[in-house]
Design a protein around this motif. Structure first.
Motif, mmCIF file in Angstrom:
data_model
loop_
_atom_site.group_PDB
_atom_site.id
_atom_site.type_symbol
_atom_site.label_atom_id
_atom_site.label_comp_id
_atom_site.label_asym_id
_atom_site.label_seq_id
_atom_site.Cartn_x
_atom_site.Cartn_y
_atom_site.Cartn_z
ATOM 1 N N GLY A 212 -1.576 -11.561 -7.786
ATOM 2 C CA GLY A 212 -0.109 -11.414 -7.461
ATOM 3 C C GLY A 212 0.205 -11.341 -5.845
ATOM 4 O O GLY A 212 1.377 -10.755 -5.717
ATOM 5 N N ALA A 213 -0.636 -11.734 -5.130
ATOM 6 C CA ALA A 213 -0.585 -11.442 -3.548
ATOM 7 C C ALA A 213 0.351 -12.586 -3.041
ATOM 8 O O ALA A 213 0.470 -13.867 -3.618
ATOM 9 C CB ALA A 213 -1.741 -11.659 -3.083
ATOM 10 N N ASN A 214 1.065 -12.235 -2.322
ATOM 11 C CA ASN A 214 2.138 -13.020 -1.745
ATOM 12 C C ASN A 214 1.575 -13.829 -0.487
ATOM 13 O O ASN A 214 0.517 -13.354 0.043
ATOM 14 C CB ASN A 214 3.615 -12.839 -1.300
ATOM 15 N N HIS A 215 2.254 -14.701 0.229
ATOM 16 C CA HIS A 215 1.633 -15.434 1.480
ATOM 17 C C HIS A 215 1.344 -14.169 2.654
ATOM 18 O O HIS A 215 0.546 -14.356 3.360
ATOM 19 C CB HIS A 215 2.730 -16.317 2.002
ATOM 20 N N MET A 216 2.408 -13.110 2.672
ATOM 21 C CA MET A 216 1.970 -12.061 3.341
ATOM 22 C C MET A 216 0.940 -11.460 3.526
ATOM 23 O O MET A 216 -0.056 -11.055 4.290
ATOM 24 C CB MET A 216 3.364 -11.426 3.784
#
Length: 312
Positions: A212-216
């Motif tokens: 669930g990690a985003n690009h940031m």
């Protein structure tokens, strides 16, 4: 059966000595051109600068030994400290901007699939192909008060500043010299970071996506930690390069208006080669001061940016 020739210990020792001599000659022949160039164009001029720094000499006439008088005058020279402050300002603004923009561009092109990504890479690198003179002249035209693109663009969005000369006003000249430097440097470090990111396994990003990690999160938890040694070296070269560089300032403003954009390298250059009287001794003393500052800056950078590498 034919007997094999027997090599005596003396013959073996002679062969080994000959091989070592040939190896030594090859090494000397390989390093002599580079080492000779270093001695001739770097070491010898620096030694001469130390010698000139204790002289009162205009480069042509009689040399007069003055001891440490040049250094005493330098520490009492207001213009030296004003120029040094401008150098410090550039050193704390330009490298972070260059690294930040280069990292973002490299990360986007590495982790996003664009049809024209190859073209974008060329576009981003293009400023680095241009010489410092070309970049400075281009931005001088952009900042021009009468025909400049900046004033025209501001008029299009309803901000009419008239014929404002961005490089001719004390309030804006110093800040206006920063964008040309950033624009001219981003392309080189963009390519460096792009190649560094290409070595990071895609599986790490895929695993982060599943969690669930985003690009940031990926940028600050995976990309930046893994290429930290590259960023550290880039920051070191940027800070030292910005600190000693003055070519763009020379072309854009020549230190004006009224010294508001002067930097220590340009001040030293004008003392040695500018119009009016030349003082090689005083310029050499400033050069020695600049050298000490750069060595000190390098030691500080090394101390506060530990050379830690991440493994995956």
């Amino acid at each position: 059966m034919k007997e094999m020739p027997v090599t005596t210990p003396h013959q073996g020792s002679s062969w080994q000595k000959k091989a070592k001599f040939q190896k030594l000659m090859f090494i000397l022949m390989a390093i002599t051109p580079a080492f000779g160039g270093y001695v001739l164009f770097t070491l010898y001029p620096n030694i001469l600068s130390i010698y000139y720094s204790v002289l009162d000499w205009n480069g042509i006439g009689q040399k007069t030994y003055v001891g440490l008088l040049n250094f005493k005058n330098m520490f009492q020279d207001y213009y030296v400290w004003r120029a040094l402050w401008h150098n410090i300002l550039f050193m704390i603004t330009i490298p972070p901007l260059v690294i930040f923009i280069s990292l973002i561009l490299a990360y986007v092109l590495t982790n996003k699939s664009y049809k024209g990504s190859s073209i974008l890479k060329v576009v981003f690198f293009f400023p680095n192909v241009l010489s410092t003179v070309a970049v400075s002249l281009l931005w001088a035209f952009i900042y021009d008060g009468t025909f400049g693109l900046l004033n025209a663009g501001l008029r299009l969005i309803g901000l009419d500043v008239g014929n404002f000369y961005w490089l001719g006003e004390k309030s804006t000249a110093l800040w206006a010299t920063i964008p040309p430097s950033v624009w001219g440097l981003v392309g080189f470090y963009f390519v460096i970071f792009l190649n560094a990111m290409a070595t990071i396994p895609k599986s790490l990003y895929e695993a982060a996506t599943l969690e669930g990690a985003n690009h940031m999160n990926k940028l600050f938890s995976i990309t930046i930690p893994l290429i930290t040694p590259i960023i550290r070296v880039a920051a070191l070269f940027l800070m030292l390069g910005v600190f000693k560089g003055f070519e763009n300032i020379l072309i854009l403003t020549n230190g004006g208006p009224s010294g508001s954009t002067d930097v220590i390298g340009l001040y030293m250059f004008n003392i040695a080669f500018g119009s009016g009287s030349h003082n090689y001794g005083y310029a050499s003393a400033i050069g020695m001061f600049l050298f000490v500052i750069m060595v000190g800056a390098k030691l500080v950078i090394d101390k506060f940016t530990a050379n830690k590498s991440s493994e995956y």
